[in-house]
Design a protein around this motif. Structure first.
Motif, mmCIF file in Angstrom:
data_model
loop_
_atom_site.group_PDB
_atom_site.id
_atom_site.type_symbol
_atom_site.label_atom_id
_atom_site.label_comp_id
_atom_site.label_asym_id
_atom_site.label_seq_id
_atom_site.Cartn_x
_atom_site.Cartn_y
_atom_site.Cartn_z
ATOM 1 N N SER A 29 0.917 -1.092 0.085
ATOM 2 C CA SER A 29 0.038 0.070 -0.054
ATOM 3 C C SER A 29 0.832 1.394 -0.081
ATOM 4 N N GLN A 30 0.199 2.403 -0.130
ATOM 5 C CA GLN A 30 1.021 3.834 -0.005
ATOM 6 C C GLN A 30 1.263 4.215 1.379
ATOM 7 N N GLY A 31 0.537 3.725 2.308
ATOM 8 C CA GLY A 31 0.758 4.099 3.905
ATOM 9 C C GLY A 31 -0.337 3.292 4.877
ATOM 10 N N ILE A 32 -0.057 3.803 5.903
ATOM 11 C CA ILE A 32 -0.946 3.167 7.051
ATOM 12 C C ILE A 32 -2.259 4.349 7.138
ATOM 13 N N TRP A 33 -3.379 3.635 7.107
ATOM 14 C CA TRP A 33 -4.734 4.431 7.031
ATOM 15 C C TRP A 33 -5.523 3.870 8.447
ATOM 16 N N ALA A 34 -5.589 5.035 9.376
ATOM 17 C CA ALA A 34 -6.781 4.634 10.546
ATOM 18 C C ALA A 34 -7.627 5.692 10.472
ATOM 19 N N THR A 35 -9.052 5.371 10.764
ATOM 20 C CA THR A 35 -10.195 5.913 10.806
ATOM 21 C C THR A 35 -11.051 5.757 12.067
ATOM 22 N N GLY A 36 -11.919 6.704 12.577
ATOM 23 C CA GLY A 36 -12.771 6.389 13.497
ATOM 24 C C GLY A 36 -13.197 7.369 14.390
ATOM 25 N N SER A 37 -12.839 6.983 15.872
ATOM 26 C CA SER A 37 -13.560 7.674 16.887
ATOM 27 C C SER A 37 -12.678 9.096 16.939
ATOM 28 N N SER A 38 -13.350 10.062 17.376
ATOM 29 C CA SER A 38 -13.143 11.515 17.691
ATOM 30 C C SER A 38 -12.434 11.426 19.140
ATOM 31 N N THR A 39 -12.641 10.711 19.737
ATOM 32 C CA THR A 39 -11.925 10.467 21.059
ATOM 33 C C THR A 39 -10.606 9.984 21.099
ATOM 34 N N VAL A 40 -10.463 8.791 20.247
ATOM 35 C CA VAL A 40 -9.145 8.313 20.021
ATOM 36 C C VAL A 40 -8.211 9.029 19.056
ATOM 37 N N PHE A 41 -9.001 9.794 18.233
ATOM 38 C CA PHE A 41 -8.278 10.802 17.266
ATOM 39 C C PHE A 41 -7.132 11.296 17.697
ATOM 40 N N ASN A 230 -16.445 16.808 15.988
ATOM 41 C CA ASN A 230 -15.369 17.595 16.556
ATOM 42 C C ASN A 230 -15.689 17.953 17.974
ATOM 43 N N ASP A 231 -15.239 17.146 18.974
ATOM 44 C CA ASP A 231 -15.585 17.497 20.383
ATOM 45 C C ASP A 231 -14.855 18.692 20.690
ATOM 46 N N ASN A 232 -13.753 18.983 20.212
ATOM 47 C CA ASN A 232 -13.035 20.378 20.716
ATOM 48 C C ASN A 232 -14.031 21.605 20.202
#
Length: 350
Positions: A29-41, A230-232
């Protein structure tokens, strides 16, 4: 403590690198991709920044789409164009697991990375709140008990819910249905609050499905306001809206203590100690889910997970604790590392 602005800038920079994802059939692949929780972000972004500094090259792509949205994308399939990691502020549901399996994502690592609390906060200049669980339900549920049935929630001010609460209008900004924070709030705050009311405790015994609908349905009359992932942004809204409350993860409280303060629940304030020992009622676990097949085909993915679970990141004095995550006890962290090393796939959730 660093502000989240730096993480947001980092996200924009790495997102500009274009689509990434795990490879299929041996294709890199071209790189690592993570998606999901705004808290874990913010935690995943911090690990991505450190990983890029240590390894060189572009940082992994990290997106804030909400737990539900992240897991849905993760479960679409394997290979290029699908995420390697789903960040989650609740455990994966059985229905989500089944979707994953149906789409060929049948070998998944469930990795608990630490703990967090859900807070109900207001501007520092606002009134102090000490909620009992039933207060939260009676203030925010779409329907409340009325004789032998239910009625549309009539409460418009907190002192109508309980006289000891502040005399101010019920206005609460919180996460949308796609958010793991929303799911956890329903499970940890709304449902226990409902069960503290005798009529609803009886309903839970006689008709569990009906109870879940009543306990998990938030009002839609403008008293509860969905505010995006966006919790912030919720924090900033509280500073501009006198008397309003907001629901978001403890890490965002930690980042913004000069602007907001948290309500206590049953007299317990959210902090690192009360979240770690579970005495704060709205405590929860945080997870990342990883496709085992992508560990073979996405360059650097295994090393990225190793960085995530390192003492430097996830340990008691690690940089994720500085960001607001509550670390796992040393023995639990060691057990998580061993499961990752063994690449032990998760079982179907109950």
């Amino acid at each position: 403590m660093k502000k989240l602005a730096a993480s947001a800038i980092a996200l924009i920079m790495v997102a500009a690198c274009g689509p990434t994802g795990g490879g299929a059939n041996g294709a890199a692949s071209q790189g690592i991709w993570a998606t999901g929780s705004s808290t874990v972000f913010p935690f995943a972004t911090r690990v991505a920044e450190t990983f890029a500094q240590r390894q060189g090259g572009a940082a992994p792509r990290v997106e804030s789409t909400g737990t539900g949205g992240g897991i849905a994308a993760f479960c679409e399939g394997v290979g290029v164009g699908t995420p390697d990691i789903a960040n989650a502020s609740r455990p994966m549901k059985a229905s989500e697991f089944d979707t994953c399996v149906a789409n060929g994502v049948d070998q998944v690592l469930e990795i608990r990375i630490g703990s967090d609390g859900i807070v109900i906060a207001t501007a520092r200049s606002g009134a102090d709140f000490d909620f009992q669980p039933q207060d939260i339900y009676l203030g925010l549920a779409a329907e409340t008990p009325n004789g032998s049935g239910f009625q549309a929630n009539p409460n418009t001010a907190w002192n109508q819910v309980r006289a000891a609460l502040p005399s101010q209008a019920i206005t609460v900004y919180g996460p949308p249905p796609t958010s793991g924070t929303r799911d956890a709030f329903l499970e940890l705050a709304m449902a226990p609050g409902a069960e503290a009311i005798p009529a609803l405790a009886a309903l839970a015994d006689s008709d569990e499905d009906r109870f879940e609908v009543i306990a998990h349905t938030l009002r839609e009359d403008g008293r509860w306001i969905d505010s995006g992932e966006n919790d912030n942004a919720i924090v900033q809204t509280l500073t501009r809206t006198p008397g309003a409350l907001g629901v978001f993860g403890y890490s965002f409280l930690e980042e913004n203590l000069t602007q907001v303060k948290a309500a206590s629940i049953n007299g317990v304030q959210p902090n690192a100690a009360t979240i770690a020992d579970g005495s704060y009622p709205l405590s929860r676990s945080l997870f990342i889910y990883v496709k085992i097949s992508h560990l073979q085909t996405t360059p650097g993915l295994a090393e990225f997970i190793e960085e995530f679970l390192s003492d430097a990141a996830a340990g008691q004095d690690g940089y994720l604790a500085d960001r607001g995550m509550i670390p796992l006890p040393a023995d639990q962290l060691a057990a998580v590392r061993e499961a990752v090393r063994a690449r032990t796939p998760m079982a179907r959730p109950a």
